[in-house]
Design an enzyme around this catalytic site. Structure first.
Site, PDB file in Angstrom:
ATOM      1  N   ARG A  30     -21.732 -25.680  -6.090  1.00 31.23           N
ATOM      2  CA  ARG A  30     -22.089 -25.099  -7.418  1.00 31.23           C
ATOM      3  C   ARG A  30     -20.924 -25.184  -8.237  1.00 31.23           C
ATOM      4  NH1 ARG A  30     -24.593 -21.241  -4.269  1.00 31.23           N
ATOM      5  NH2 ARG A  30     -26.912 -21.416  -4.876  1.00 31.23           N
ATOM      6  N   ASP A  31     -20.986 -25.586  -9.487  1.00 29.77           N
ATOM      7  CA  ASP A  31     -19.809 -25.999 -10.324  1.00 29.77           C
ATOM      8  C   ASP A  31     -19.183 -24.318 -10.580  1.00 29.77           C
ATOM      9  OD1 ASP A  31     -18.978 -28.255 -12.610  1.00 29.77           O
ATOM     10  OD2 ASP A  31     -17.955 -26.104 -12.818  1.00 29.77           O
ATOM     11  N   ILE A  32     -17.906 -24.352 -10.645  1.00 30.46           N
ATOM     12  CA  ILE A  32     -16.948 -23.135 -10.517  1.00 30.46           C
ATOM     13  C   ILE A  32     -17.289 -22.969 -12.195  1.00 30.46           C
ATOM     14  CG2 ILE A  32     -14.502 -24.185 -11.302  1.00 30.46           C
ATOM     15  CD1 ILE A  32     -13.544 -22.651  -9.102  1.00 30.46           C
ATOM     16  N   ASN A  87     -19.611 -37.778 -16.059  1.00 29.51           N
ATOM     17  CA  ASN A  87     -18.646 -37.958 -17.109  1.00 29.51           C
ATOM     18  C   ASN A  87     -17.944 -39.132 -16.517  1.00 29.51           C
ATOM     19  OD1 ASN A  87     -19.406 -35.949 -18.777  1.00 29.51           O
ATOM     20  ND2 ASN A  87     -18.259 -34.563 -17.561  1.00 29.51           N
ATOM     21  N   VAL A  96     -12.052 -34.992 -12.631  1.00 27.22           N
ATOM     22  CA  VAL A  96     -11.986 -35.214 -11.164  1.00 27.22           C
ATOM     23  C   VAL A  96     -12.374 -37.016 -10.839  1.00 27.22           C
ATOM     24  CG1 VAL A  96     -12.623 -34.794  -8.974  1.00 27.22           C
ATOM     25  CG2 VAL A  96     -12.293 -33.021 -10.530  1.00 27.22           C
ATOM     26  N   HIS A 100     -19.018 -37.769  -9.079  1.00 28.47           N
ATOM     27  CA  HIS A 100     -20.048 -36.726  -8.706  1.00 28.47           C
ATOM     28  C   HIS A 100     -20.865 -36.803  -9.954  1.00 28.47           C
ATOM     29  CE1 HIS A 100     -16.496 -35.418 -11.166  1.00 28.47           C
ATOM     30  NE2 HIS A 100     -17.430 -34.846 -11.766  1.00 28.47           N
ATOM     31  N   HIS A 102     -23.437 -34.185 -12.535  1.00 27.51           N
ATOM     32  CA  HIS A 102     -23.522 -32.731 -12.847  1.00 27.51           C
ATOM     33  C   HIS A 102     -25.108 -32.820 -12.916  1.00 27.51           C
ATOM     34  CE1 HIS A 102     -19.569 -31.709 -14.247  1.00 27.51           C
ATOM     35  NE2 HIS A 102     -19.465 -32.949 -14.282  1.00 27.51           N
TER      36      HIS A 102
HETATM   37  P1  AMP Z   1     -15.712 -33.574 -14.364  1.00 24.50           P
HETATM   38  O1  AMP Z   1     -14.919 -32.996 -15.565  1.00 24.50           O
HETATM   39  O2  AMP Z   1     -16.948 -34.417 -14.965  1.00 24.50           O
HETATM   40  O3  AMP Z   1     -14.621 -34.629 -13.706  1.00 24.50           O
HETATM   41  O4  AMP Z   1     -16.278 -32.605 -13.548  1.00 24.50           O
HETATM   42  C1  AMP Z   1     -15.265 -31.730 -12.613  1.00 24.50           C
HETATM   43  C2  AMP Z   1     -16.071 -30.474 -12.326  1.00 24.50           C
HETATM   44  O5  AMP Z   1     -15.527 -29.685 -11.298  1.00 24.50           O
HETATM   45  C3  AMP Z   1     -15.939 -29.504 -13.735  1.00 24.50           C
HETATM   46  O6  AMP Z   1     -17.012 -29.042 -14.162  1.00 24.50           O
HETATM   47  C4  AMP Z   1     -15.245 -28.352 -12.855  1.00 24.50           C
HETATM   48  O7  AMP Z   1     -15.643 -26.984 -13.293  1.00 24.50           O
HETATM   49  C5  AMP Z   1     -15.564 -28.612 -11.346  1.00 24.50           C
HETATM   50  N1  AMP Z   1     -14.777 -28.013 -10.460  1.00 24.50           N
HETATM   51  C6  AMP Z   1     -13.201 -28.176 -10.251  1.00 24.50           C
HETATM   52  N2  AMP Z   1     -12.979 -27.586  -9.250  1.00 24.50           N
HETATM   53  C7  AMP Z   1     -13.967 -26.716  -8.608  1.00 24.50           C
HETATM   54  C8  AMP Z   1     -14.197 -25.979  -7.520  1.00 24.50           C
HETATM   55  N3  AMP Z   1     -13.051 -25.460  -6.888  1.00 24.50           N
HETATM   56  N4  AMP Z   1     -15.429 -25.612  -7.092  1.00 24.50           N
HETATM   57  C9  AMP Z   1     -16.396 -26.106  -7.833  1.00 24.50           C
HETATM   58  N5  AMP Z   1     -16.312 -26.866  -8.921  1.00 24.50           N
HETATM   59  C10 AMP Z   1     -15.284 -27.256  -9.324  1.00 24.50           C
END
Ligand code: AMP
Length: 115
Positions: A30-32, A87, A96, A100, A102
């Site tokens: 799950r996204d944080i 993204n 990141v 990945h 979403h």
């Molecule tokens: P992006 O901005 O497309 O690279 O997506 C990275 C996503 O990772 C963001 O939506 C963050 O909220 C999510 N994220 C970062 N750290 C964590 C974590 N520890 N657990 C879950 N999601 C995370």
């Protein structure tokens, strides 16, 4: 060898997070910071590919697996209807650089593209 990404650190248990589903080559969390009622991330276990363009070029079968896995998760979490967002690049919001997707679903606003 690059530093482990945040997602690799979740996969290895170094950062606590619930892995809600996994296959041989993919896992989901799950996204944080959820941007929709359902906001999941589907992530290859390898961090070899920085974004979806590199993944498509380097391992198109893994990209197809990722899409099928996303559809399966969406069946379970949001009636099989979802947005799948990659993204790609910092200017597009990527933070990141371990590819990945979403999955966004569950009561999204009509007529909009993205969050
Ligand atoms: P992006 O901005 O497309 O690279 O997506 C990275 C996503 O990772 C963001 O939506 C963050 O909220 C999510 N994220 C970062 N750290 C964590 C974590 N520890 N657990 C879950 N999601 C995370």
């Amino acid at each position: 060898m690059s530093e482990p990404s945040i997602f690799t650190r979740i996969l290895t248990g170094e950062i606590p997070s619930e892995i809600i589903a996994q296959t041989d080559r993919l896992f989901a969390i799950r996204d944080i910071a959820p941007q929709a009622p359902v906001h999941l991330l589907v992530i290859p276990k390898t961090q070899e590919y920085r974004d979806v363009v590199a993944l498509a070029a380097g391992d198109p079968a893994l990209l197809a697996e990722l899409v099928a896995f996303a559809a399966q998760l969406a069946e379970e979490h949001c009636d099989g209807q979802f947005r799948l967002i990659f993204n790609t690049g910092a200017a597009a919001g990527q933070t990141v650089f371990h590819v990945h997707a979403h999955i966004l679903g569950g009561g999204l606003a009509e007529g909009t593209l993205g969050g």
